[in-house]
Design an enzyme around this catalytic site. Structure first.
Site, PDB file in Angstrom:
ATOM      1  CG  LEU A   1       1.999   4.681  -3.070  1.00  0.00           C
ATOM      2  CD1 LEU A   1       2.853   5.477  -2.807  1.00  0.00           C
ATOM      3  CD2 LEU A   1       1.347   4.587  -4.562  1.00  0.00           C
ATOM      4  CB  SER A   2       3.894  -1.482  -4.072  1.00  0.00           C
ATOM      5  OG  SER A   2       4.560  -2.511  -3.853  1.00  0.00           O
ATOM      6  N   GLY A   3       4.763  -1.380  -1.073  1.00  0.00           N
ATOM      7  CA  GLY A   3       5.867  -1.109  -0.043  1.00  0.00           C
ATOM      8  C   GLY A   3       5.272  -0.082   1.296  1.00  0.00           C
ATOM      9  CB  ALA A   4       1.947   1.769   1.729  1.00  0.00           C
ATOM     10  N   GLY A   5       3.307  -0.597   3.785  1.00  0.00           N
ATOM     11  CA  GLY A   5       3.256  -1.418   4.864  1.00  0.00           C
ATOM     12  C   GLY A   5       1.890  -2.020   5.183  1.00  0.00           C
ATOM     13  CE  LYS A   6      -0.991  -2.536   0.098  1.00  0.00           C
ATOM     14  NZ  LYS A   6       0.208  -1.937  -0.564  1.00  0.00           N
TER      15      LYS A   6
ATOM     16  CB  SER B   1      -7.917  -0.735  -3.357  1.00  0.00           C
ATOM     17  OG  SER B   1      -7.125  -0.504  -2.088  1.00  0.00           O
TER      18      SER B   1
HETATM   19  N1  LIG Z   1       2.191  -2.624 -11.691  1.00  0.00           N
HETATM   20  C1  LIG Z   1       1.794  -3.007 -10.412  1.00  0.00           C
HETATM   21  N2  LIG Z   1       1.164  -2.090  -9.375  1.00  0.00           N
HETATM   22  C2  LIG Z   1       1.047  -2.429  -8.200  1.00  0.00           C
HETATM   23  N3  LIG Z   1       1.406  -3.591  -7.708  1.00  0.00           N
HETATM   24  C3  LIG Z   1       2.135  -4.468  -8.412  1.00  0.00           C
HETATM   25  C4  LIG Z   1       2.226  -3.993  -9.652  1.00  0.00           C
HETATM   26  N4  LIG Z   1       3.091  -5.085 -10.220  1.00  0.00           N
HETATM   27  C5  LIG Z   1       3.181  -6.289  -9.288  1.00  0.00           C
HETATM   28  N5  LIG Z   1       2.618  -5.645  -8.442  1.00  0.00           N
HETATM   29  C6  LIG Z   1       2.472  -6.564  -6.961  1.00  0.00           C
HETATM   30  O1  LIG Z   1       1.175  -6.615  -6.767  1.00  0.00           O
HETATM   31  C7  LIG Z   1       0.559  -6.611  -5.570  1.00  0.00           C
HETATM   32  C8  LIG Z   1      -0.596  -5.387  -5.366  1.00  0.00           C
HETATM   33  O2  LIG Z   1      -1.759  -6.291  -5.758  1.00  0.00           O
HETATM   34  P1  LIG Z   1      -3.028  -5.630  -5.387  1.00  0.00           P
HETATM   35  O3  LIG Z   1      -4.169  -6.870  -5.774  1.00  0.00           O
HETATM   36  O4  LIG Z   1      -3.212  -5.201  -3.975  1.00  0.00           O
HETATM   37  O5  LIG Z   1      -3.202  -4.516  -6.338  1.00  0.00           O
HETATM   38  S1  LIG Z   1      -4.587  -3.850  -7.059  1.00  0.00           S
HETATM   39  O6  LIG Z   1      -5.084  -3.231  -5.698  1.00  0.00           O
HETATM   40  O7  LIG Z   1      -5.238  -4.623  -7.837  1.00  0.00           O
HETATM   41  O8  LIG Z   1      -4.110  -2.341  -7.513  1.00  0.00           O
HETATM   42  C9  LIG Z   1       1.769  -5.572  -5.000  1.00  0.00           C
HETATM   43  O9  LIG Z   1       1.856  -6.100  -3.759  1.00  0.00           O
HETATM   44  P2  LIG Z   1       2.211  -5.101  -2.412  1.00  0.00           P
HETATM   45  O10 LIG Z   1       3.505  -4.418  -2.711  1.00  0.00           O
HETATM   46  O11 LIG Z   1       2.257  -5.904  -0.995  1.00  0.00           O
HETATM   47  O12 LIG Z   1       1.311  -3.715  -2.510  1.00  0.00           O
HETATM   48  C10 LIG Z   1       2.974  -5.906  -5.651  1.00  0.00           C
HETATM   49  O13 LIG Z   1       3.905  -6.945  -4.955  1.00  0.00           O
HETATM   50  N1  LIG Z   2       5.585   1.907  10.390  1.00  0.00           N
HETATM   51  C1  LIG Z   2       5.641   0.943   9.450  1.00  0.00           C
HETATM   52  N2  LIG Z   2       4.551   0.220   9.153  1.00  0.00           N
HETATM   53  C2  LIG Z   2       4.478  -0.739   8.227  1.00  0.00           C
HETATM   54  N3  LIG Z   2       5.687  -1.130   7.707  1.00  0.00           N
HETATM   55  C3  LIG Z   2       6.859  -0.599   8.000  1.00  0.00           C
HETATM   56  C4  LIG Z   2       6.883   0.589   8.896  1.00  0.00           C
HETATM   57  N4  LIG Z   2       7.977   0.956   9.201  1.00  0.00           N
HETATM   58  C5  LIG Z   2       8.820   0.250   8.172  1.00  0.00           C
HETATM   59  N5  LIG Z   2       7.865  -0.716   7.553  1.00  0.00           N
HETATM   60  C6  LIG Z   2       8.640  -1.603   6.605  1.00  0.00           C
HETATM   61  O1  LIG Z   2       8.230  -1.113   5.301  1.00  0.00           O
HETATM   62  C7  LIG Z   2       8.023  -2.455   4.638  1.00  0.00           C
HETATM   63  C8  LIG Z   2       6.651  -2.538   4.172  1.00  0.00           C
HETATM   64  O2  LIG Z   2       6.473  -3.532   3.304  1.00  0.00           O
HETATM   65  P1  LIG Z   2       4.726  -4.388   3.010  1.00  0.00           P
HETATM   66  O3  LIG Z   2       4.519  -4.513   4.497  1.00  0.00           O
HETATM   67  O4  LIG Z   2       5.190  -5.595   2.119  1.00  0.00           O
HETATM   68  O5  LIG Z   2       4.074  -3.239   2.147  1.00  0.00           O
HETATM   69  P2  LIG Z   2       2.828  -3.366   1.326  1.00  0.00           P
HETATM   70  O6  LIG Z   2       2.138  -4.746   1.753  1.00  0.00           O
HETATM   71  O7  LIG Z   2       1.990  -2.222   1.592  1.00  0.00           O
HETATM   72  O8  LIG Z   2       3.579  -3.551  -0.051  1.00  0.00           O
HETATM   73  C9  LIG Z   2       8.391  -3.587   5.395  1.00  0.00           C
HETATM   74  O9  LIG Z   2       9.705  -4.002   5.143  1.00  0.00           O
HETATM   75  C10 LIG Z   2       8.274  -2.872   6.795  1.00  0.00           C
HETATM   76  O10 LIG Z   2       8.996  -3.830   7.629  1.00  0.00           O
END
Ligand SMILES: Nc1ncnc2c1ncn2[C@@H]1O[C@H](COP(=O)(O)OS(=O)(=O)O)[C@@H](OP(=O)(O)O)[C@H]1O
Ligand SMILES: Nc1ncnc2c1ncn2[C@@H]1O[C@H](COP(=O)(O)OP(=O)(O)O)[C@@H](O)[C@H]1O
Length: 184
Positions: free
Chosen positions: A16-21, A89
């Site tokens: 998920l977004s914010g998962a930590g990728k 993804s």
């Molecule tokens: N609707 C919606 N759903 C998911 N994510 C969203 C959306 N809108 C914008 N974002 C931002 O776009 C980043 C995800 O892009 P991706 O190319 O990884 O997504 S995907 O694999 O095509 O689903 C994602 O980045 P991460 O937060 O790093 O995951 C978000 O910042």
């Molecule tokens: N164990 C961990 N692994 C990865 N991120 C973590 C962890 N614990 C806390 N975090 C925090 O969670 C957030 C994840 O954001 P981000 O790496 O941008 O996620 P994503 O790329 O999946 O959207 C960051 O603020 C990071 O510091």
């Protein structure tokens, strides 16, 4: 013969977004470099500013984003780099297609599920996307009103509420070494 320096491979971080990728990917690149590998991070957010700036978040566009990224990763990995992909993804079929592209190219593919609960992702909300979605300003956010299909057979699972990014990166780097040496 075993090798201490891994050859090319792709690490595919999904979650998920914010998962930590991105955070884990940023830690993984130097962890791999320390083992002698040349690694590059292909982050969905960043790819969408250039290579994929024409794509949105419909299922078809997400499939295309995964396809392009898989092709690029397989090319880089075929040249001996470790491609670290950080893409939401969300659909199994898209991740399976990415795996198939790597199998066809003879390149190791490690799917890593960055497993973080939606509740925790919402708590972190590093980009404010969940707040915007809950306020009705953003639709189609994965986990809120668009699906996320958890991996069934990921090579690794990182539970970020229990494991640090540094520890996860070390574990993934070790798995890359094992995958490369098993082909040696
Ligand atoms: N609707 C919606 N759903 C998911 N994510 C969203 C959306 N809108 C914008 N974002 C931002 O776009 C980043 C995800 O892009 P991706 O190319 O990884 O997504 S995907 O694999 O095509 O689903 C994602 O980045 P991460 O937060 O790093 O995951 C978000 O910042
Ligand atoms: N164990 C961990 N692994 C990865 N991120 C973590 C962890 N614990 C806390 N975090 C925090 O969670 C957030 C994840 O954001 P981000 O790496 O941008 O996620 P994503 O790329 O999946 O959207 C960051 O603020 C990071 O510091």
């Amino acid at each position: 013969m075993s090798r201490s320096v891994p050859d090319g491979a792709t690490v595919w971080l999904t979650g998920l977004s914010g998962a930590g990728k991105t955070t884990i990917g940023d830690a993984l690149v130097p962890a791999l470099a320390a083992t002698g590998a040349r690694a590059v991070l292909l982050d969905g957010d960043r790819l969408r500013r250039g290579l994929s700036r024409d794509l949105g978040f419909s299922p078809a566009d997400r499939a295309e984003q995964a396809r392009r990224t898989a092709q690029l990763a397989a090319l880089l990995a075929g040249d001996g780099l470790v491609a670290v992909v950080a893409l939401v993804s969300p659909l199994r079929a898209d991740r399976a297609a990415a795996r198939t592209a790597h199998v066809a190219a003879g390149v190791p593919f490690l799917e890593v599920w960055v497993r973080t609960s939606l509740r925790e992702c919402e708590r972190r909300d590093p980009k404010g996307l969940y707040a915007r979605a809950r306020a009705g300003e953003l639709t189609g956010l994965t986990g809120v009103d668009a699906p996320y299909e958890p991996p069934c057979a990921a090579e690794l699972v990182v539970a970020t509420e229990e494991e640090s990014a540094a520890r996860a990166a070390a574990r993934i780097a070790q798995a890359v070494r094992s995958a490369a040496s098993s082909l040696a």
